[in-house]
Design a protein around this motif. Sequence first.
Motif, PDB file in Angstrom:
ATOM      1  N   UNK A 145      48.646  38.992  47.021  1.00  0.00           N
ATOM      2  CA  UNK A 145      49.600  40.084  47.292  1.00  0.00           C
ATOM      3  C   UNK A 145      49.623  41.132  46.180  1.00  0.00           C
ATOM      4  N   UNK A 146      48.574  41.150  45.326  1.00  0.00           N
ATOM      5  CA  UNK A 146      48.451  42.184  44.298  1.00  0.00           C
ATOM      6  C   UNK A 146      48.037  43.487  44.965  1.00  0.00           C
ATOM      7  N   UNK A 147      48.570  44.601  44.464  1.00  0.00           N
ATOM      8  CA  UNK A 147      48.208  45.905  45.016  1.00  0.00           C
ATOM      9  C   UNK A 147      47.330  46.656  44.027  1.00  0.00           C
ATOM     10  N   UNK A 148      46.326  47.369  44.577  1.00  0.00           N
ATOM     11  CA  UNK A 148      45.465  48.211  43.752  1.00  0.00           C
ATOM     12  C   UNK A 148      45.408  49.598  44.376  1.00  0.00           C
ATOM     13  N   UNK A 149      45.086  50.587  43.558  1.00  0.00           N
ATOM     14  CA  UNK A 149      44.929  51.962  44.042  1.00  0.00           C
ATOM     15  C   UNK A 149      43.503  52.414  43.776  1.00  0.00           C
ATOM     16  N   UNK A 150      42.920  53.076  44.779  1.00  0.00           N
ATOM     17  CA  UNK A 150      41.587  53.656  44.642  1.00  0.00           C
ATOM     18  C   UNK A 150      41.654  55.109  45.107  1.00  0.00           C
ATOM     19  N   UNK A 151      40.854  56.009  44.516  1.00  0.00           N
ATOM     20  CA  UNK A 151      40.855  57.398  44.989  1.00  0.00           C
ATOM     21  C   UNK A 151      40.300  57.483  46.416  1.00  0.00           C
ATOM     22  N   UNK A 187      34.666  45.991  45.913  1.00  0.00           N
ATOM     23  CA  UNK A 187      33.842  45.333  44.902  1.00  0.00           C
ATOM     24  C   UNK A 187      34.480  45.496  43.526  1.00  0.00           C
ATOM     25  N   UNK A 188      34.591  44.380  42.805  1.00  0.00           N
ATOM     26  CA  UNK A 188      35.232  44.360  41.497  1.00  0.00           C
ATOM     27  C   UNK A 188      34.231  43.954  40.426  1.00  0.00           C
ATOM     28  N   UNK A 189      34.412  44.529  39.224  1.00  0.00           N
ATOM     29  CA  UNK A 189      33.674  44.107  38.038  1.00  0.00           C
ATOM     30  C   UNK A 189      34.712  43.860  36.953  1.00  0.00           C
ATOM     31  N   UNK A 190      34.889  42.596  36.576  1.00  0.00           N
ATOM     32  CA  UNK A 190      35.899  42.204  35.586  1.00  0.00           C
ATOM     33  C   UNK A 190      37.275  42.795  35.921  1.00  0.00           C
ATOM     34  N   UNK A 191      37.751  42.578  37.123  1.00  0.00           N
ATOM     35  CA  UNK A 191      39.050  43.027  37.644  1.00  0.00           C
ATOM     36  C   UNK A 191      39.204  44.541  37.708  1.00  0.00           C
ATOM     37  N   UNK A 192      38.110  45.291  37.665  1.00  0.00           N
ATOM     38  CA  UNK A 192      38.143  46.742  37.841  1.00  0.00           C
ATOM     39  C   UNK A 192      37.509  47.052  39.203  1.00  0.00           C
ATOM     40  N   UNK A 193      38.293  47.666  40.088  1.00  0.00           N
ATOM     41  CA  UNK A 193      37.787  48.016  41.417  1.00  0.00           C
ATOM     42  C   UNK A 193      36.831  49.202  41.287  1.00  0.00           C
ATOM     43  N   UNK A 194      35.603  49.039  41.788  1.00  0.00           N
ATOM     44  CA  UNK A 194      34.585  50.071  41.625  1.00  0.00           C
ATOM     45  C   UNK A 194      34.164  50.724  42.930  1.00  0.00           C
ATOM     46  N   UNK A 197      26.471  41.368  38.728  1.00  0.00           N
ATOM     47  CA  UNK A 197      26.942  40.877  40.028  1.00  0.00           C
ATOM     48  C   UNK A 197      28.397  41.303  40.187  1.00  0.00           C
ATOM     49  N   UNK A 198      28.685  41.968  41.300  1.00  0.00           N
ATOM     50  CA  UNK A 198      30.055  42.389  41.576  1.00  0.00           C
ATOM     51  C   UNK A 198      30.734  41.354  42.461  1.00  0.00           C
TER      52      UNK A 198
END
Length: 187
Positions: free
Chosen positions: A90-96, A116-123, A66-67
Motif C-alpha cells: 500500500x506504498x504510494x509512489x509518484x512518477x512524471x 521498474x525499480x532500481x534500489x527502490x527508485x522508480x525508473x 537488473x531492474x
Amino acid sequence: MPRINGNEIRPGNVLEHNGGLWVAVKVDHVKPGKGGAFAQVELRNLRNGSKLNERFRSADKVERVRLEQRDQQFLYENDGMLVFMDADTFEQIELPAEILGERRPFLKDGMTIEVEFYENEALNASLPQKVTCTVEETEPVVKGQTAANSFKPAVLDNGVRIMVPPFIAQGEEIVVNTETMEYAERA
C-alpha cells in the motif's frame, strides 16, 4: 552486478555507464575491414531521457543492471505527476506523466501497470500490451465493403485517433495494442 562484454549488449539491456543508468535502444555490430569488430550502441538515460551513442569493443566490460519489476495500481494524476500504489504494501509512489509518452491516454483509473525499480527508485513504467477501449465516433458501416486492407479513422473514448476495420461501428468495444497504437481485435 554481472559484468558483460561489449559484444554481448542487446536492445533492452540496462547498463551502468559513465555513472548513470542507460537502456540500450539500438545495437549494431560492425566489423570494419581494418581493425577489430565493435558494437555501436544507442543508449537512453533512464533518469533524464538523454541519448548517447557509444562504441563497445568485445574486450570492453560493462555493468549490466537488473531492474526489479513490481505491479502498481494507478490511483490519480496530480499536477503532471501520476500516483501509483503497491497492491501488497500500500506504498504510494509518484512518477512524471511524461514517462508513458503518447500512451498516457490509455492509462485508466485502477489499472495495474508494471513499474521498474532500481534500489527502490522508480525508473520506468509500462502499460499492459492490450487495453480495451470504446469507439466514440467513426464512419457508419458500409454494406459490401470487404476489401482486405481497408481501414477507416475512429476516435476512442480516451480521445486517441486510430484506424479500425470497416465493420467496427460506433459504441463498440475494441482491443488496442498499446505498443503499436493500433487496432488488435474486437473486445
